[in-house]
Design a protein around this motif. Structure first.
Motif, PDB file in Angstrom:
ATOM      1  N   PHE A  11       0.851  -1.189   0.000  1.00 40.02           N
ATOM      2  CA  PHE A  11       0.000   0.000   0.000  1.00 40.02           C
ATOM      3  C   PHE A  11       0.885   1.237   0.000  1.00 40.02           C
ATOM      4  CE2 PHE A  11      -4.068  -2.006   0.518  1.00 40.02           C
ATOM      5  CZ  PHE A  11      -3.754  -3.225   1.070  1.00 40.02           C
ATOM      6  N   MET A  12       0.637   2.117  -0.959  1.00 35.09           N
ATOM      7  CA  MET A  12       1.476   3.290  -1.135  1.00 35.09           C
ATOM      8  C   MET A  12       0.609   4.542  -1.219  1.00 35.09           C
ATOM      9  SD  MET A  12       4.367   1.699  -1.272  1.00 35.09           S
ATOM     10  CE  MET A  12       5.442   3.075  -1.690  1.00 35.09           C
ATOM     11  N   LYS A  13       1.180   5.659  -0.867  1.00 34.30           N
ATOM     12  CA  LYS A  13       0.470   6.946  -0.965  1.00 34.30           C
ATOM     13  C   LYS A  13       0.797   7.631  -2.287  1.00 34.30           C
ATOM     14  CE  LYS A  13      -0.121   7.946   3.928  1.00 34.30           C
ATOM     15  NZ  LYS A  13      -1.587   7.757   3.794  1.00 34.30           N
ATOM     16  N   PRO A  14      -0.145   8.358  -2.838  1.00 31.13           N
ATOM     17  CA  PRO A  14       0.141   9.098  -4.075  1.00 31.13           C
ATOM     18  C   PRO A  14       1.347  10.000  -3.898  1.00 31.13           C
ATOM     19  CG  PRO A  14      -2.207   9.133  -3.604  1.00 31.13           C
ATOM     20  CD  PRO A  14      -1.541   8.526  -2.409  1.00 31.13           C
ATOM     21  N   GLY A  15       2.166  10.068  -4.934  1.00 34.88           N
ATOM     22  CA  GLY A  15       3.357  10.905  -4.896  1.00 34.88           C
ATOM     23  C   GLY A  15       4.591  10.191  -4.397  1.00 34.88           C
ATOM     24  N   SER A  16       4.420   9.040  -3.791  1.00 32.61           N
ATOM     25  CA  SER A  16       5.579   8.304  -3.286  1.00 32.61           C
ATOM     26  C   SER A  16       6.200   7.466  -4.406  1.00 32.61           C
ATOM     27  CB  SER A  16       5.169   7.403  -2.123  1.00 32.61           C
ATOM     28  OG  SER A  16       4.245   6.416  -2.544  1.00 32.61           O
ATOM     29  N   SER A  17       7.304   6.804  -4.083  1.00 30.29           N
ATOM     30  CA  SER A  17       8.014   5.971  -5.052  1.00 30.29           C
ATOM     31  C   SER A  17       8.092   4.548  -4.546  1.00 30.29           C
ATOM     32  CB  SER A  17       9.426   6.509  -5.291  1.00 30.29           C
ATOM     33  OG  SER A  17       9.390   7.795  -5.869  1.00 30.29           O
ATOM     34  N   LEU A  18       8.250   3.641  -5.472  1.00 32.74           N
ATOM     35  CA  LEU A  18       8.291   2.226  -5.127  1.00 32.74           C
ATOM     36  C   LEU A  18       9.232   1.524  -6.089  1.00 32.74           C
ATOM     37  CD1 LEU A  18       7.043  -0.246  -3.582  1.00 32.74           C
ATOM     38  CD2 LEU A  18       5.353  -0.369  -5.422  1.00 32.74           C
ATOM     39  N   ARG A  19      10.024   0.596  -5.556  1.00 34.75           N
ATOM     40  CA  ARG A  19      10.860  -0.232  -6.417  1.00 34.75           C
ATOM     41  C   ARG A  19      10.443  -1.684  -6.258  1.00 34.75           C
ATOM     42  NH1 ARG A  19      17.403  -1.156  -6.464  1.00 34.75           N
ATOM     43  NH2 ARG A  19      16.891  -2.426  -4.626  1.00 34.75           N
ATOM     44  N   LEU A  20      10.027  -2.275  -7.358  1.00 40.24           N
ATOM     45  CA  LEU A  20       9.665  -3.691  -7.377  1.00 40.24           C
ATOM     46  C   LEU A  20      10.866  -4.498  -7.853  1.00 40.24           C
ATOM     47  CD1 LEU A  20       6.174  -3.397  -9.085  1.00 40.24           C
ATOM     48  CD2 LEU A  20       6.676  -3.515  -6.636  1.00 40.24           C
ATOM     49  N   SER A  21      11.026  -5.677  -7.292  1.00 42.20           N
ATOM     50  CA  SER A  21      12.126  -6.530  -7.710  1.00 42.20           C
ATOM     51  C   SER A  21      11.601  -7.827  -8.311  1.00 42.20           C
ATOM     52  CB  SER A  21      13.064  -6.828  -6.535  1.00 42.20           C
ATOM     53  OG  SER A  21      12.381  -7.564  -5.538  1.00 42.20           O
ATOM     54  N   CYS A  22      12.423  -8.425  -9.126  1.00 42.44           N
ATOM     55  CA  CYS A  22      12.067  -9.662  -9.820  1.00 42.44           C
ATOM     56  C   CYS A  22      13.336 -10.508  -9.874  1.00 42.44           C
ATOM     57  CB  CYS A  22      11.559  -9.318 -11.219  1.00 42.44           C
ATOM     58  SG  CYS A  22      11.262 -10.725 -12.298  1.00 42.44           S
ATOM     59  N   SER A  23      13.383 -11.556  -9.063  1.00 39.92           N
ATOM     60  CA  SER A  23      14.577 -12.390  -8.967  1.00 39.92           C
ATOM     61  C   SER A  23      14.403 -13.654  -9.803  1.00 39.92           C
ATOM     62  CB  SER A  23      14.828 -12.771  -7.508  1.00 39.92           C
ATOM     63  OG  SER A  23      15.089 -11.624  -6.739  1.00 39.92           O
ATOM     64  N   ALA A  24      15.432 -13.952 -10.583  1.00 41.33           N
ATOM     65  CA  ALA A  24      15.365 -15.090 -11.501  1.00 41.33           C
ATOM     66  C   ALA A  24      16.150 -16.275 -10.975  1.00 41.33           C
ATOM     67  CB  ALA A  24      15.897 -14.686 -12.876  1.00 41.33           C
ATOM     68  N   SER A  25      15.694 -17.455 -11.318  1.00 47.86           N
ATOM     69  CA  SER A  25      16.439 -18.685 -11.064  1.00 47.86           C
ATOM     70  C   SER A  25      16.245 -19.605 -12.265  1.00 47.86           C
ATOM     71  CB  SER A  25      15.968 -19.377  -9.780  1.00 47.86           C
ATOM     72  OG  SER A  25      14.608 -19.732  -9.870  1.00 47.86           O
ATOM     73  N   GLY A  26      17.260 -20.393 -12.540  1.00 47.67           N
ATOM     74  CA  GLY A  26      17.199 -21.321 -13.668  1.00 47.67           C
ATOM     75  C   GLY A  26      17.633 -20.706 -14.983  1.00 47.67           C
ATOM     76  N   PHE A  27      17.938 -19.415 -14.998  1.00 46.99           N
ATOM     77  CA  PHE A  27      18.456 -18.750 -16.188  1.00 46.99           C
ATOM     78  C   PHE A  27      19.098 -17.441 -15.742  1.00 46.99           C
ATOM     79  CE2 PHE A  27      15.496 -15.216 -16.774  1.00 46.99           C
ATOM     80  CZ  PHE A  27      14.437 -15.604 -15.977  1.00 46.99           C
ATOM     81  N   ARG A  28      19.814 -16.825 -16.644  1.00 44.95           N
ATOM     82  CA  ARG A  28      20.492 -15.571 -16.362  1.00 44.95           C
ATOM     83  C   ARG A  28      19.703 -14.414 -16.949  1.00 44.95           C
ATOM     84  NH1 ARG A  28      23.621 -15.099 -12.529  1.00 44.95           N
ATOM     85  NH2 ARG A  28      24.279 -13.157 -13.556  1.00 44.95           N
ATOM     86  N   VAL A  29      19.475 -13.366 -16.162  1.00 44.38           N
ATOM     87  CA  VAL A  29      18.741 -12.198 -16.674  1.00 44.38           C
ATOM     88  C   VAL A  29      19.567 -11.477 -17.722  1.00 44.38           C
ATOM     89  CG1 VAL A  29      17.371 -11.921 -14.589  1.00 44.38           C
ATOM     90  CG2 VAL A  29      19.524 -10.660 -14.808  1.00 44.38           C
ATOM     91  N   ASP A  30      20.900 -11.575 -17.639  1.00 43.46           N
ATOM     92  CA  ASP A  30      21.714 -10.855 -18.620  1.00 43.46           C
ATOM     93  C   ASP A  30      21.764 -11.585 -19.963  1.00 43.46           C
ATOM     94  OD1 ASP A  30      24.959 -11.658 -17.068  1.00 43.46           O
ATOM     95  OD2 ASP A  30      23.272 -12.900 -17.710  1.00 43.46           O
ATOM     96  N   ASP A  31      21.137 -12.753 -20.043  1.00 42.14           N
ATOM     97  CA  ASP A  31      20.998 -13.462 -21.309  1.00 42.14           C
ATOM     98  C   ASP A  31      19.561 -13.415 -21.823  1.00 42.14           C
ATOM     99  OD1 ASP A  31      23.294 -16.163 -20.432  1.00 42.14           O
ATOM    100  OD2 ASP A  31      23.634 -14.222 -21.397  1.00 42.14           O
ATOM    101  N   SER A  32      18.731 -12.591 -21.183  1.00 43.00           N
ATOM    102  CA  SER A  32      17.290 -12.691 -21.449  1.00 43.00           C
ATOM    103  C   SER A  32      16.666 -11.324 -21.688  1.00 43.00           C
ATOM    104  CB  SER A  32      16.588 -13.346 -20.251  1.00 43.00           C
ATOM    105  OG  SER A  32      17.166 -14.593 -19.928  1.00 43.00           O
ATOM    106  N   ALA A  33      15.507 -11.358 -22.312  1.00 48.67           N
ATOM    107  CA  ALA A  33      14.652 -10.182 -22.399  1.00 48.67           C
ATOM    108  C   ALA A  33      13.659 -10.259 -21.237  1.00 48.67           C
ATOM    109  CB  ALA A  33      13.903 -10.157 -23.720  1.00 48.67           C
ATOM    110  N   ILE A  34      13.671  -9.252 -20.405  1.00 48.72           N
ATOM    111  CA  ILE A  34      12.793  -9.224 -19.240  1.00 48.72           C
ATOM    112  C   ILE A  34      11.843  -8.049 -19.370  1.00 48.72           C
ATOM    113  CG2 ILE A  34      12.611  -9.110 -16.740  1.00 48.72           C
ATOM    114  CD1 ILE A  34      14.033 -11.603 -17.648  1.00 48.72           C
ATOM    115  N   GLY A  35      10.553  -8.355 -19.353  1.00 41.71           N
ATOM    116  CA  GLY A  35       9.536  -7.319 -19.466  1.00 41.71           C
ATOM    117  C   GLY A  35       8.797  -7.119 -18.164  1.00 41.71           C
TER     118      GLY A  35
END
Length: 131
Positions: A11-35
């Motif tokens: 839950f966030m307030k308007p005007g604030s910032s948020l960073r979402l993370s997405c952790s990979a396993s079984g492959f490398r993100v630097d070899d992939s297209a991540i959307g």
């Protein structure tokens, strides 16, 4: 087994910032297209941004509606991709997903979500923005 895990959201307030993370396993993100995409209640899932180094240096494509409020970055050492959302608005309330794609789908320089059967999806994380 290829997997994407997305902690975070909340839950966030308007005007604030948020960073979402997405952790990979079984492959490398630097070899992939991540959307990144999101789905608001009653709406279709829409693409936000996609980063890929399939064609050389890492390149990020954004959806047409995206302004400077959305930024995607990577930490290859942690095999993790991030989505920073600044100046949150109530309209940003949605479930946010990361996805491993074969390529970033681009039209006229803008990213769009193109569903493919081999895509690997994170479980999604809910972001609620309200006063």
């Amino acid at each position: 087994q290829k997997q994407l895990v997305e902690p975070g959201g909340g839950f966030m307030k308007p005007g604030s910032s948020l960073r979402l993370s997405c952790s990979a396993s079984g492959f490398r993100v630097d070899d992939s297209a991540i959307g990144w995409s999101r789905q608001s209640p009653g709406q279709e899932r829409e693409g936000i941004a996609c980063s890929s180094n399939n064609d050389g240096p890492a390149t990020t494509y954004h959806a047409r509606f995206v302004k400077s409020r959305f930024t995607t970055t990577r930490n290859n050492a942690k095999n993790t991709v991030y989505l920073q959302i600044d100046t949150l608005k109530p309209d940003d309330t949605a479930v946010y997903y990361c996805v491993r794609e074969e390529i970033c789908s681009v039209w006229d320089g803008n990213y769009f979500l193109d569903l493919r059967p081999d895509d690997v999806w994170g479980q999604g994380t809910q972001v609620n923005v309200y006063s």
